[in-house]
Write an enzyme that holds these catalytic residues in place. Structure first.
Site, PDB file in Angstrom:
ATOM      1  N   ARG A  25       0.810  -1.223   0.000  1.00  7.59           N
ATOM      2  CA  ARG A  25       0.000   0.000   0.000  1.00  7.59           C
ATOM      3  C   ARG A  25       0.843   1.272   0.000  1.00  7.59           C
ATOM      4  O   ARG A  25       0.300   2.370  -0.182  1.00  7.59           O
ATOM      5  CB  ARG A  25      -1.031  -0.047   1.128  1.00  7.59           C
ATOM      6  CG  ARG A  25      -2.163  -1.026   0.818  1.00  7.59           C
ATOM      7  CD  ARG A  25      -3.231  -1.035   1.886  1.00  7.59           C
ATOM      8  NE  ARG A  25      -2.735  -1.537   3.140  1.00  7.59           N
ATOM      9  CZ  ARG A  25      -2.750  -2.827   3.509  1.00  7.59           C
ATOM     10  NH1 ARG A  25      -3.257  -3.726   2.688  1.00  7.59           N
ATOM     11  NH2 ARG A  25      -2.268  -3.191   4.671  1.00  7.59           N
ATOM     12  N   GLU A  39       4.063 -10.488  14.718  1.00  7.72           N
ATOM     13  CA  GLU A  39       3.460 -10.928  15.979  1.00  7.72           C
ATOM     14  C   GLU A  39       3.666 -12.439  16.152  1.00  7.72           C
ATOM     15  O   GLU A  39       4.031 -12.909  17.221  1.00  7.72           O
ATOM     16  CB  GLU A  39       1.979 -10.574  15.946  1.00  7.72           C
ATOM     17  CG  GLU A  39       1.338 -10.601  17.305  1.00  7.72           C
ATOM     18  CD  GLU A  39      -0.123 -10.196  17.234  1.00  7.72           C
ATOM     19  OE1 GLU A  39      -0.538  -9.651  16.194  1.00  7.72           O
ATOM     20  OE2 GLU A  39      -0.826 -10.463  18.216  1.00  7.72           O
TER      21      GLU A  39
HETATM   22  P1  AMP Z   1       3.776  -2.547  11.423  1.00  9.24           P
HETATM   23  O1  AMP Z   1       4.974  -3.241  10.861  1.00  9.24           O
HETATM   24  O2  AMP Z   1       3.234  -3.219  12.661  1.00  9.24           O
HETATM   25  O3  AMP Z   1       3.995  -1.066  11.620  1.00  9.24           O
HETATM   26  O4  AMP Z   1       2.605  -2.721  10.366  1.00  9.24           O
HETATM   27  C1  AMP Z   1       2.528  -1.892   9.283  1.00  9.24           C
HETATM   28  C2  AMP Z   1       2.078  -2.605   8.037  1.00  9.24           C
HETATM   29  O5  AMP Z   1       0.973  -3.473   8.284  1.00  9.24           O
HETATM   30  C3  AMP Z   1       1.619  -1.608   7.007  1.00  9.24           C
HETATM   31  O6  AMP Z   1       2.084  -2.039   5.734  1.00  9.24           O
HETATM   32  C4  AMP Z   1       0.107  -1.622   7.095  1.00  9.24           C
HETATM   33  O7  AMP Z   1      -0.462  -1.540   5.815  1.00  9.24           O
HETATM   34  C5  AMP Z   1      -0.244  -2.947   7.761  1.00  9.24           C
HETATM   35  N1  AMP Z   1      -1.152  -2.814   8.925  1.00  9.24           N
HETATM   36  C6  AMP Z   1      -0.854  -3.122  10.212  1.00  9.24           C
HETATM   37  N2  AMP Z   1      -1.897  -2.921  11.020  1.00  9.24           N
HETATM   38  C7  AMP Z   1      -2.906  -2.459  10.245  1.00  9.24           C
HETATM   39  C8  AMP Z   1      -4.253  -2.031  10.497  1.00  9.24           C
HETATM   40  N3  AMP Z   1      -4.804  -2.043  11.734  1.00  9.24           N
HETATM   41  N4  AMP Z   1      -4.976  -1.593   9.458  1.00  9.24           N
HETATM   42  C9  AMP Z   1      -4.456  -1.550   8.211  1.00  9.24           C
HETATM   43  N5  AMP Z   1      -3.204  -1.952   7.908  1.00  9.24           N
HETATM   44  C10 AMP Z   1      -2.430  -2.387   8.902  1.00  9.24           C
END
Ligand code: AMP
Length: 181
Positions: A67, A104
């Site tokens: 995205r 996770e």
């Molecule tokens: P992180 O590595 O935990 O910061 O997760 C970020 C990535 O996961 C991004 O590419 C987001 O598009 C996706 N992502 C994680 N949590 C969500 C959420 N609650 N809603 C939409 N996309 C998410």
């Protein structure tokens, strides 16, 4: 870092769809696809990203799979900069470097083409959403390995209660258009 103004924050929040229990129970997924259905809304989001990025004296925009590929190329084009893809393992065809990072449950790998960034180039790393910061941090590690400098991170949404910006601050400041506390 909260540099977004109230109007753009409301615009983003009013045009995001929250899908509960997707992709699994307990997650409230912030679906940005409705933003893209309205060209006036997506143009205003792009303009806000451009206003943030323009003064940073950048050499490239790095977008994160997948995205980060929605607004990233338009942002790069508006600033007359190269757009660099960070992709999930196995998608980039030429010589790559790889970084593994924790999810996770389990782990994942991201890759970048070795020749996509030159030593000393200042980049902005962009994705749609900052959650824990693991994905953006892994992308920053790839850029650093190639000798690039990270000027900033830019997101449309920051789930600030997960403290992702904290993870990233050793690399660069984070900017988001809409913050969920
Ligand atoms: P992180 O590595 O935990 O910061 O997760 C970020 C990535 O996961 C991004 O590419 C987001 O598009 C996706 N992502 C994680 N949590 C969500 C959420 N609650 N809603 C939409 N996309 C998410």
């Amino acid at each position: 870092m909260k540099v977004s103004n109230f109007e753009i924050e409301s615009l983003v929040k009013n045009n995001i769809r929250e899908v509960v229990d997707f992709p699994k129970a307990g997650i409230s997924f912030k679906d940005i696809t409705p933003l893209l259905l309205d060209p006036a809304v997506s143009q205003r989001i792009l303009t806000a990203l451009i206003e943030y990025a323009r003064p940073l004296n950048l050499d490239a925009i790095v977008g994160i799979d997948s995205r980060g590929f929605l607004f990233g190329p338009s942002l790069a084009r508006a600033l007359d900069l190269p757009f660099v893809l960070v992709r999930k393992k196995g998608k980039l065809p030429a010589n790559t470097i790889e970084v593994e990072y924790d999810l996770e449950y389990g782990s994942a790998s991201l890759e970048i083409h070795k020749d996509a960034i030159k030593v000393g180039e200042r980049v902005l790393i962009h994705d749609d959403l900052l959650a824990t910061g693991g994905t953006a941090k892994a992308s920053a590690q790839l850029v650093k390995q190639l000798g690039g400098e990270i000027a900033a991170f830019a997101f449309i949404v920051d789930l600030a209660f997960l403290n992702g910006a904290e993870q990233l601050k050793t690399f660069a400041p984070s900017f988001s258009l809409a913050i969920y506390d």
